[in-house]
Each structure stands twice: as C-alpha cells, then as structure tokens.
Design a protein around this motif. Structure first.
Motif, mmCIF file in Angstrom:
data_model
loop_
_atom_site.group_PDB
_atom_site.id
_atom_site.type_symbol
_atom_site.label_atom_id
_atom_site.label_comp_id
_atom_site.label_asym_id
_atom_site.label_seq_id
_atom_site.Cartn_x
_atom_site.Cartn_y
_atom_site.Cartn_z
ATOM 1 N N PHE A 210 14.668 -5.671 15.418
ATOM 2 C CA PHE A 210 14.455 -6.655 14.355
ATOM 3 C C PHE A 210 13.915 -7.973 14.887
ATOM 4 C CE2 PHE A 210 15.590 -9.879 11.267
ATOM 5 C CZ PHE A 210 15.316 -9.265 10.054
ATOM 6 N N ASP A 211 14.223 -8.320 16.121
ATOM 7 C CA ASP A 211 13.886 -9.647 16.630
ATOM 8 C C ASP A 211 12.603 -9.682 17.450
ATOM 9 O OD1 ASP A 211 16.216 -10.521 15.455
ATOM 10 O OD2 ASP A 211 17.414 -10.258 17.264
ATOM 11 N N VAL A 212 11.807 -8.637 17.414
ATOM 12 C CA VAL A 212 10.532 -8.650 18.133
ATOM 13 C C VAL A 212 9.558 -9.588 17.416
ATOM 14 C CG1 VAL A 212 8.500 -7.260 18.698
ATOM 15 C CG2 VAL A 212 10.774 -6.387 19.179
ATOM 16 N N GLY A 213 8.884 -10.451 18.185
ATOM 17 C CA GLY A 213 7.854 -11.298 17.613
ATOM 18 C C GLY A 213 6.640 -10.480 17.220
ATOM 19 N N HIS A 214 6.026 -10.812 16.090
ATOM 20 C CA HIS A 214 4.899 -10.022 15.611
ATOM 21 C C HIS A 214 4.004 -10.860 14.707
ATOM 22 C CE1 HIS A 214 8.144 -9.622 12.624
ATOM 23 N NE2 HIS A 214 7.187 -9.472 11.717
ATOM 24 N N SER A 215 2.837 -10.324 14.438
ATOM 25 C CA SER A 215 1.872 -10.952 13.546
ATOM 26 C C SER A 215 0.931 -9.858 13.046
ATOM 27 C CB SER A 215 1.105 -12.067 14.268
ATOM 28 O OG SER A 215 0.227 -12.730 13.372
ATOM 29 N N VAL A 216 -0.177 -10.249 12.435
ATOM 30 C CA VAL A 216 -1.141 -9.298 11.876
ATOM 31 C C VAL A 216 -2.543 -9.682 12.334
ATOM 32 C CG1 VAL A 216 -2.057 -8.241 9.776
ATOM 33 C CG2 VAL A 216 0.322 -8.972 9.857
ATOM 34 N N ILE A 217 -3.293 -8.702 12.807
ATOM 35 C CA ILE A 217 -4.674 -8.916 13.214
ATOM 36 C C ILE A 217 -5.579 -8.712 12.002
ATOM 37 C CG2 ILE A 217 -6.505 -8.145 14.768
ATOM 38 C CD1 ILE A 217 -4.402 -7.188 16.676
ATOM 39 N N GLU A 218 -6.622 -9.521 11.875
ATOM 40 C CA GLU A 218 -7.508 -9.400 10.722
ATOM 41 C C GLU A 218 -8.192 -8.038 10.710
ATOM 42 O OE1 GLU A 218 -10.395 -12.481 10.896
ATOM 43 O OE2 GLU A 218 -11.177 -11.901 12.854
ATOM 44 N N ASN A 219 -8.444 -7.554 9.492
ATOM 45 C CA ASN A 219 -8.992 -6.229 9.259
ATOM 46 C C ASN A 219 -10.518 -6.287 9.252
ATOM 47 O OD1 ASN A 219 -9.593 -3.651 8.420
ATOM 48 N ND2 ASN A 219 -8.508 -3.782 6.470
ATOM 49 N N LEU A 220 -11.160 -5.627 10.222
ATOM 50 C CA LEU A 220 -12.627 -5.622 10.318
ATOM 51 C C LEU A 220 -13.232 -4.355 9.748
ATOM 52 C CD1 LEU A 220 -13.101 -7.055 13.939
ATOM 53 C CD2 LEU A 220 -12.782 -8.271 11.777
ATOM 54 N N ALA A 221 -12.408 -3.429 9.249
ATOM 55 C CA ALA A 221 -12.909 -2.169 8.712
ATOM 56 C C ALA A 221 -13.346 -2.346 7.262
ATOM 57 C CB ALA A 221 -11.843 -1.087 8.830
ATOM 58 N N ALA A 222 -13.952 -1.301 6.712
ATOM 59 C CA ALA A 222 -14.420 -1.358 5.323
ATOM 60 C C ALA A 222 -13.302 -1.042 4.341
ATOM 61 C CB ALA A 222 -15.577 -0.374 5.131
ATOM 62 N N GLN A 223 -12.228 -0.411 4.801
ATOM 63 C CA GLN A 223 -11.131 -0.007 3.929
ATOM 64 C C GLN A 223 -9.957 -0.967 4.073
ATOM 65 O OE1 GLN A 223 -8.772 3.527 4.951
ATOM 66 N NE2 GLN A 223 -9.167 4.319 2.901
ATOM 67 N N HIS A 224 -9.295 -1.247 2.949
ATOM 68 C CA HIS A 224 -8.122 -2.103 2.980
ATOM 69 C C HIS A 224 -6.960 -1.372 3.643
ATOM 70 C CE1 HIS A 224 -10.434 -4.615 0.347
ATOM 71 N NE2 HIS A 224 -10.479 -3.676 -0.578
ATOM 72 N N ARG A 225 -6.125 -2.128 4.326
ATOM 73 C CA ARG A 225 -4.976 -1.559 5.025
ATOM 74 C C ARG A 225 -3.698 -1.988 4.339
ATOM 75 N NH1 ARG A 225 -0.628 -3.910 6.998
ATOM 76 N NH2 ARG A 225 -1.583 -5.227 8.584
#
Length: 586
Positions: A210-225
C-alpha cells in the motif's frame, strides 16, 4: 488453491521491491466486456479536466460487475492469500483511473508523469503506515498495457521510506529519463531513483504494498487506458507461511545497486512466517567478520553505504552488540542520520538487540509531538517501529505508556503493541489515573479515539446508532445505507454530519463522530426534500461528503483538480459546500 500460491521468490520480490504481478486465465470476453463498459462510462468526455464528473468512484464494481470475476480468479486469490493471509477482505474504496490518449505527443519530447509521485492515504480516516504487509493495492487493466499505453508507474523499494525525496515535494509533470531496460531514472534528490512502469499483457494483475510511491505516465497510444484500483486488508496476524513456502530462512538478494536492508527484510520474512524470533537467520547466512567496536566506528563514516551496512551487521550481532559499550548509543544517534535508509536499519538493529535498547527508545517515544499530527496518515515515530520489532520484552513498558505523556506517546505505544501482536495480548491493563479511566489513544486501524476502552475497531463502529425516528425514504435511505456499509467494513469509507443527521442517531454516538471529523464555519442549514418527515436539522458546521453529493445529485460541487486518485484522508482539509469545491482527495 495451492497451485496458485506465490513462491518464495515472489514473496522475496514483494518484500524487497514492494510489488508482484500475476497472470489470470480468464477468457478474453471478460476483459473485453470490462473494457467496453468502462469505456461507455467515459464516452462523453475525453479530458481529465472533467473526468471526475463521470467517474463512478467507489461504485465501479456494481457498475462493472464483471470486475468481480477478476477478483475471484484463482491466481489473484492465491496471491492475496499469500501476502495478506486467508482472511483478507476487500475495502469499499476503489477507483477507476482513466488515462486518455495523447497521440499528438511524441516520445521524442520525453515521457512525462501526469501527476506527482505520491503515496496513497487511507480512505475514511487517518491511519498509520505499516512496513509489514497489512494492506495492498491491486491494479488491473482490461486491455494490454505496454509502456506507451501509459501504465501506472511505481518507485520500487519506496514503501519502507517515510519520504520519497530527500527534500521538497514530489515533482508534478516530471520528465523521466529512459534507461533502456524498461525503467526510468528520477532526479538525484529522490532516495530511490528508479521509476518502473507496471506494463503488462491482457489479464495481468499487479499487487503492490500500500505504501509504494507511484504515479501515472502519459498515454502516447491511440487507445484510451483504463485502470481499476482495489484495496485489500489483512485481518489476522500470521501464525505460519500462507504461500508456497519451501525455505525457512531469508535469502539475501543482490544489493549492489540498491540500499541493503537485510535486517528489515529478515524481520518481515520471519513475521510473515509467524516465527517467534523475527531476526532469526539461516545457517547459510553471510557471516559477520567485523567486531561491534569496528562497526560502531563505521556508523560515523561519511559514506552512507558504510553506515547502512554497519547498522545491518550490528543488529545481527545481537548479544555481542548489546554487551559492547556504546553500541546502543551509537544506533540511537543513527536514528537521526541524514540518510533515511540508515535510520531504518538502525531502528530494526535496536529491535534485534532487544531489552538493552529499551530505555532510550522509550525516552524517544515522548519526543517529536509535532511529527504526529500530519495528513493523510498518522506519522509513527521511528522509536515505535523499533519497540514494535523488539517483541515481548517491550510489552510491559509499552502498556504503561498507554496512560502516560501526550496523545502522541500513547498512540505510538498502542501502535508498537499492535506490531508486537500476540505476545502483547497478555499485557497488563492500563492503570487508571487520578481522573478516572485511562485517557484514550488512537485506534491503529481507524485512528478514532477510545481505542483502549473498546475491544475492536470493526465491532465498535458497526453498531447501528439508536432507533430511527421516522421512515427512511429517498435520499435519506441512500445516505443511511452508505453510512452503514462504511461502518461494517473496518471504518474504510467516509461519512459526514448530513448522513448522520438524516437518520437522527442517538446523541452519544453522534457526539463521538462529531469530535473526530473537523468542520468548517457554519453555513445555512441543510434542507431535506419536501416529502421528508424528519424534524428540521439544527444549524451546524458541515463538510463536503461524496456520499451525500452523489445521492443528492450535486456532483457538480466537485472540483476536477481534486478528483480522487488515491483515496487520501481528508482530515484537516474540509471546506464548505458553499465554496463549490470538495477537499483535496489526492
């Protein structure tokens, strides 16, 4: 089930890196149905600025019921059983994280994070962090999610550190430096400088501490994630290995490129196996060739790696270290080391040494009162971690601290006793002071006070508060159902005054909740629907509540910048509904 339990190697990876991935064997049609239903939710919008207005938040499971098949997959159940024990439960808080496509952005511009690197807070109350695996986050994508699709990215090994960076806050919109091996590099001021995307194929599930640091990388693909996040919790202390355990002792990984926390990893491995001696080493463990006196001198080295290893080895010397003059004092000084991994090793080295280190740690328990009152978690003194690792020898002294000193001292003593586990069950009851019963401390599960007077958190808050004074109809029934569900799930969801006053609970129960949740300045009284027969509500302070906002159809009061990404606690961030914005849920 036994065929799907995690192996020793997978458990070691989870202990060191903080995550593990498993592959489900569900038919593609299940993943496709989940993707199509999730995509339909966000079909009217393709911008993160208004995503919050459509996101089902905690209701994503009833909206997309096929998700339950993923949670019930034998590979997922086996992994969660291995990590959290057979009695684990799913928490009510969950969240769908859309990452909308940005095909116009080129990889030549560098890979960027779309939010700051952070650790999640607990939904529904201020709770402490635990280094042993008591909580876990599950990430699932109903589609293939390669790196260009913008997966969640984690900072491996960050779950043991209080801070992600040496100074300053995590950087928003950070541009990552590709390393060529699928990972990215972080700037020098981060303690752990590796960012690892949780890229995976169809049907893969990632489970992280639960305590792992994390974030989100921007999506460069054509499909939504679309990513689905669920939270799970351990409910029992381990009394034996719950995974496919073949080796009794901890096997040290290669630590040439990472900080060496062998003393901590050994402790967690033995804790998960239910061992009485949590610092027990196998016969083939690396032998210590340096004396305690030499290691004490190394604790003053200008090189962090030398100080780190010296604390490791001093802990494993145990009796020899305890008998050497100056060992405990040197390790206590190391608890203030500028490099946090050294502080971490020193704490568990003191725990391994045991009773000779008890007195100075108990003194430290009364310091740093300002460190205690933080948001979104209850910050725990490093001395409390050390005392908790000490085991049964510290129980009696910690029990005495339940009625001594400030609230931070009592809370940290209760936390340490909880970490000791079953050996603390026979602790003598706290002695009452001259003013009557013992003063309350915070429950280590939900942070509500009166923890020393009540046997269990869930049993206390799951009681129905008094008899209803009227027939519940419409929005009030929905508020009541949301409140009751949150109280029967180990205090994992949020509630507010509107939920309670709509059902007119008994005064003692209402007072208890009132004192816990902070409020803002008084505003105009709430007005129930015209067909509501409840007595008029008294004018009182109030705060924004997602349950009431959704029930009353006022989701427009939520701000896109404050949409939930982590379920962080809102204590101390309450705002008035008249302001048109909710608290910051990141």
């Amino acid at each position: 089930m036994n065929n799907h339990l995690l192996s020793d190697a997978a458990i070691r990876q989870f202990i060191v890196d903080g995550y593990v991935q498993v592959q489900t064997e569900l038919p593609d049609s299940v993943h496709r149905a989940i993707f199509e239903k999730t995509d339909a939710i966000f079909s009217k919008i393709r911008s993160p600025d208004v995503e919050w207005a459509y996101n089902p938040l905690n209701n994503v499971l009833p909206v997309v019921p096929e998700l339950q098949q993923v949670m019930d997959a034998p590979q997922v159940r086996g992994a969660l059983t291995s990590l959290l024990g057979p009695g684990y439960v799913m928490l009510p808080h969950r969240h769908c994280h859309p990452n909308f496509a940005k095909p116009e952005v080129s990889v030549d511009d560098g890979r960027k994070l779309i939010m700051g690197i952070h650790k999640d807070g607990h939904a529904g109350g201020q709770k402490p962090r635990h280094r042993v695996p008591r909580w876990a986050i599950l990430f699932y994508y109903p589609q293939e999610c390669p790196d260009e699709q913008g997966p969640t990215a984690i900072v491996p090994r960050s779950h043991y550190q209080h801070n992600l960076a040496r100074q300053g806050d995590a950087d928003p919109n950070l541009t990552l430096a590709a390393r060529g091996d699928g990972s990215y590099g972080l700037p020098e001021h981060y303690i752990h400088r590796t960012m690892l995307p949780l890229a995976c194929g169809l049907g893969a599930v990632s489970i992280m501490h639960f305590d792992v640091g994390h974030s989100v990388i921007e999506n460069l693909a054509a499909q939504h994630r679309y990513g689905q996040k669920f939270v799970f919790m351990r409910t029992e202390e381990p009394d034996g290995a719950t995974w496919d355990n073949r080796v009794a002792s901890w096997e040290q990984p290669d630590v040439t490129a990472i900080p060496d926390h062998e003393i901590l990893w050994t402790y967690i491995w033995n804790w998960m196996r239910g061992a009485d001696d949590r610092f027990l080493r196998g016969a083939g463990a690396r032998l210590q060739r340096r004396s305690a006196a030499e290691l004490i001198r190394l604790l003053e080295s200008p090189e962090p790696a030398r100080r780190l290893q010296a604390a490791n080895e001093l802990g494993f010397l145990r009796a020899e270290a305890a008998d050497t003059e100056g060992t405990v004092a040197a390790l206590v000084r190391a608890l203030r080391d500028e490099y946090e991994p050294v502080r971490l090793n020193a704490a568990y080295a003191l725990g391994a040494i045991g009773e000779p280190a008890q007195a100075p740690l108990l003194e430290l328990l009364a310091t740093d009162a300002a460190f205690y009152e933080f948001d979104p978690v209850t910050h725990v003194s490093i001395a409390a971690h050390a005392l908790g690792a000490m085991g049964g020898t510290a129980v009696e002294a910690l029990a005495e601290r339940l009625t001594a000193g400030g609230e931070h001292t009592r809370s940290w003593a209760a936390y340490a006793l909880g970490e000791i586990g079953r050996p603390a069950a026979g602790a003598p009851p706290p002695r009452a002071g001259r003013g009557g019963p013992p003063p309350p401390v915070r429950c280590r599960n939900c942070s509500r006070r009166r923890a020393t007077r009540l046997p269990t958190c869930a049993g206390t808050h799951s009681r129905r508060p008094g008899s209803l004074r009227r027939r519940l109809t419409g929005w009030s029934m929905r508020c009541w159902n949301g409140w009751r569900a949150s109280r029967t799930a180990n205090c994992a969801s949020t509630c507010c005054r509107r939920c309670f006053e709509s059902v007119r609970p008994a005064a003692p129960v209402f007072r208890r909740w009132r004192t816990h949740w902070p409020t803002t300045t008084p505003t105009s009284p709430l007005t129930p629907p015209s067909n509501c027969s409840a007595p008029p509500l008294r004018r009182r302070s109030r705060r924004w509540c997602p349950t009431c906002a959704a029930s009353a159809g006022s989701r427009t009061s939520r701000s896109p910048s404050n949409a939930s990404s982590s379920g962080a606690n809102v204590r101390g961030r309450s705002v008035s509904r008249s302001a048109g914005k909710p608290p910051n849920w990141r």
